[in-house]
Scaffold this motif. Structure first.
Motif, mmCIF file in Angstrom:
data_model
loop_
_atom_site.group_PDB
_atom_site.id
_atom_site.type_symbol
_atom_site.label_atom_id
_atom_site.label_comp_id
_atom_site.label_asym_id
_atom_site.label_seq_id
_atom_site.Cartn_x
_atom_site.Cartn_y
_atom_site.Cartn_z
ATOM 1 N N GLY A 68 0.538 -1.536 -0.110
ATOM 2 C CA GLY A 68 0.353 0.042 -0.126
ATOM 3 C C GLY A 68 0.430 1.359 0.040
ATOM 4 O O GLY A 68 0.456 2.360 0.573
ATOM 5 N N ILE A 69 2.043 1.156 -1.029
ATOM 6 C CA ILE A 69 2.965 2.358 -1.298
ATOM 7 C C ILE A 69 3.158 2.361 -1.961
ATOM 8 O O ILE A 69 3.043 1.640 -3.033
ATOM 9 N N GLY A 70 2.898 4.096 -2.478
ATOM 10 C CA GLY A 70 3.609 4.296 -3.889
ATOM 11 C C GLY A 70 4.881 4.186 -4.119
ATOM 12 O O GLY A 70 5.394 4.274 -3.891
ATOM 13 N N GLU A 71 4.258 3.583 -6.278
ATOM 14 C CA GLU A 71 6.175 3.216 -6.493
ATOM 15 C C GLU A 71 6.638 3.509 -7.238
ATOM 16 O O GLU A 71 7.748 3.812 -5.932
ATOM 17 N N THR A 72 6.507 5.413 -6.275
ATOM 18 C CA THR A 72 7.501 6.351 -6.553
ATOM 19 C C THR A 72 8.583 6.041 -5.494
ATOM 20 O O THR A 72 9.518 6.170 -5.183
ATOM 21 N N ARG A 73 7.675 6.209 -4.264
ATOM 22 C CA ARG A 73 7.821 5.794 -2.277
ATOM 23 C C ARG A 73 9.586 5.033 -2.426
ATOM 24 O O ARG A 73 9.809 4.696 -1.554
ATOM 25 N N LEU A 74 8.786 3.882 -3.137
ATOM 26 C CA LEU A 74 8.841 2.476 -3.143
ATOM 27 C C LEU A 74 10.542 2.959 -3.723
ATOM 28 O O LEU A 74 11.411 2.749 -3.112
ATOM 29 N N TYR A 75 10.551 3.315 -5.027
ATOM 30 C CA TYR A 75 11.856 3.481 -5.621
ATOM 31 C C TYR A 75 12.735 4.724 -4.871
ATOM 32 O O TYR A 75 14.245 4.903 -4.785
ATOM 33 N N GLN A 76 12.268 5.514 -4.062
ATOM 34 C CA GLN A 76 12.714 5.785 -3.405
ATOM 35 C C GLN A 76 13.473 5.481 -1.901
ATOM 36 O O GLN A 76 14.964 6.209 -1.475
ATOM 37 N N ILE A 77 13.090 4.706 -2.096
ATOM 38 C CA ILE A 77 13.461 4.707 -0.584
ATOM 39 C C ILE A 77 14.422 3.706 -0.796
ATOM 40 O O ILE A 77 16.099 3.104 -0.754
ATOM 41 N N VAL A 78 14.063 2.584 -2.216
ATOM 42 C CA VAL A 78 15.370 2.065 -2.561
ATOM 43 C C VAL A 78 16.731 2.509 -3.294
ATOM 44 O O VAL A 78 17.799 2.116 -2.196
ATOM 45 N N SER A 79 16.934 3.729 -3.317
ATOM 46 C CA SER A 79 17.898 4.520 -3.353
ATOM 47 C C SER A 79 18.413 5.332 -2.556
ATOM 48 O O SER A 79 19.239 5.933 -2.477
ATOM 49 N N GLU A 80 17.412 5.763 -1.201
ATOM 50 C CA GLU A 80 17.501 6.021 0.121
ATOM 51 C C GLU A 80 18.388 4.770 0.446
ATOM 52 O O GLU A 80 19.495 5.403 1.688
ATOM 53 N N HIS A 81 18.067 3.408 1.125
ATOM 54 C CA HIS A 81 19.423 2.608 1.737
ATOM 55 C C HIS A 81 19.901 2.057 0.724
ATOM 56 O O HIS A 81 19.465 0.386 0.601
ATOM 57 N N PRO A 82 20.843 2.343 -0.066
ATOM 58 C CA PRO A 82 21.704 0.945 -1.054
ATOM 59 C C PRO A 82 22.308 0.110 -0.166
ATOM 60 O O PRO A 82 22.921 0.207 1.224
ATOM 61 N N GLY A 83 22.475 -0.994 -0.678
ATOM 62 C CA GLY A 83 22.822 -1.800 -0.456
ATOM 63 C C GLY A 83 22.062 -2.896 1.277
ATOM 64 O O GLY A 83 22.379 -3.697 2.144
ATOM 65 N N ALA A 84 20.961 -2.090 1.781
ATOM 66 C CA ALA A 84 19.774 -3.103 2.580
ATOM 67 C C ALA A 84 19.776 -3.941 2.423
ATOM 68 O O ALA A 84 19.346 -4.510 1.406
ATOM 69 N N ASP A 85 19.389 -5.202 3.168
ATOM 70 C CA ASP A 85 19.197 -6.592 3.057
ATOM 71 C C ASP A 85 17.802 -5.912 2.343
ATOM 72 O O ASP A 85 17.373 -7.606 1.590
ATOM 73 N N PHE A 86 16.881 -5.864 2.468
ATOM 74 C CA PHE A 86 15.586 -6.250 1.593
ATOM 75 C C PHE A 86 15.154 -5.749 0.044
ATOM 76 O O PHE A 86 14.816 -6.007 -0.634
ATOM 77 N N ILE A 87 16.994 -5.304 -0.221
ATOM 78 C CA ILE A 87 16.961 -5.160 -1.769
ATOM 79 C C ILE A 87 17.297 -6.337 -2.434
ATOM 80 O O ILE A 87 18.697 -6.505 -1.963
ATOM 81 N N LEU A 88 17.140 -6.690 -3.579
ATOM 82 C CA LEU A 88 17.418 -7.862 -4.146
ATOM 83 C C LEU A 88 17.393 -7.556 -5.940
ATOM 84 O O LEU A 88 16.652 -6.713 -6.367
ATOM 85 N N GLU A 89 18.812 -7.029 -6.225
ATOM 86 C CA GLU A 89 18.796 -6.565 -7.907
ATOM 87 C C GLU A 89 19.953 -7.401 -8.418
ATOM 88 O O GLU A 89 20.379 -8.322 -8.206
ATOM 89 N N ILE A 90 18.805 -7.602 -9.510
ATOM 90 C CA ILE A 90 18.812 -8.724 -10.630
ATOM 91 C C ILE A 90 19.401 -7.973 -11.728
ATOM 92 O O ILE A 90 18.608 -7.585 -12.665
ATOM 93 N N GLY A 91 20.419 -7.996 -12.227
ATOM 94 C CA GLY A 91 20.348 -7.174 -13.526
ATOM 95 C C GLY A 91 20.243 -5.931 -13.287
ATOM 96 O O GLY A 91 20.863 -5.327 -12.321
ATOM 97 N N SER A 92 19.254 -4.998 -14.223
ATOM 98 C CA SER A 92 19.313 -3.724 -13.730
ATOM 99 C C SER A 92 18.094 -2.933 -13.091
ATOM 100 O O SER A 92 17.217 -2.898 -12.782
ATOM 101 N N HIS A 93 17.002 -5.019 -12.348
ATOM 102 C CA HIS A 93 15.862 -4.974 -11.864
ATOM 103 C C HIS A 93 16.001 -4.883 -10.761
ATOM 104 O O HIS A 93 16.772 -5.498 -9.933
ATOM 105 N N VAL A 94 15.462 -4.066 -10.127
ATOM 106 C CA VAL A 94 15.417 -4.103 -8.517
ATOM 107 C C VAL A 94 14.121 -4.550 -8.159
ATOM 108 O O VAL A 94 13.171 -4.984 -8.580
#
Length: 121
Positions: free
Chosen positions: A78-104
């Motif tokens: 229930g969080i907007g896509e834009t805000r999720l992308y911001q959270i991902v960019s604000e927390h580089p290397g966070a344990d909840f992020i999985l990078e598959i090639g250029s996909h997050v």
């Protein structure tokens, strides 16, 4: 005269309507109450992510997946896509992020823990 082609109609000219059995309105009310309860239950299930039958091509529902794409996570949390992308960019290397090639992708359980610890998003 030939009466073979005539149709005779008998109509009742009663002003007072016939009585409706008492059970009929009760049955209609019971059906309406039941339908309302079903609609409420479906709304709760859909809100919780359990009422939809949408599954991915592997047949795994969102609430059972290990990781979610950003659009899926937006829908699930229930969080907007834009805000999720911001959270991902604000927390580089966070344990909840999985990078598959250029996909997050977002690891669902670990992101739930992140949200549990957060006071605002």
């Amino acid at each position: 005269m030939n009466h073979m082609n005539q149709i005779i109609l008998n109509m009742e000219n009663s002003i007072t309507p016939k009585a409706i059995p008492v059970i009929v309105p009760l049955a209609y009310q019971a059906m309406l109450n039941l339908q309302e309860k079903i609609n409420q239950a479906n709304a709760v299930l859909i809100k919780a992510g359990r009422g939809t039958s949408k599954r991915d091509e592997d047949g795994i529902p969102l609430w059972q997946r290990y990781s979610l794409s950003v659009p899926e996570a937006a829908k699930y949390f229930g969080i907007g896509e834009t805000r999720l992308y911001q959270i991902v960019s604000e927390h580089p290397g966070a344990d909840f992020i999985l990078e598959i090639g250029s996909h997050v992708k977002i690891k669902r359980v670990l992101f739930e823990r992140f949200l549990d610890a957060a006071s605002c998003v």
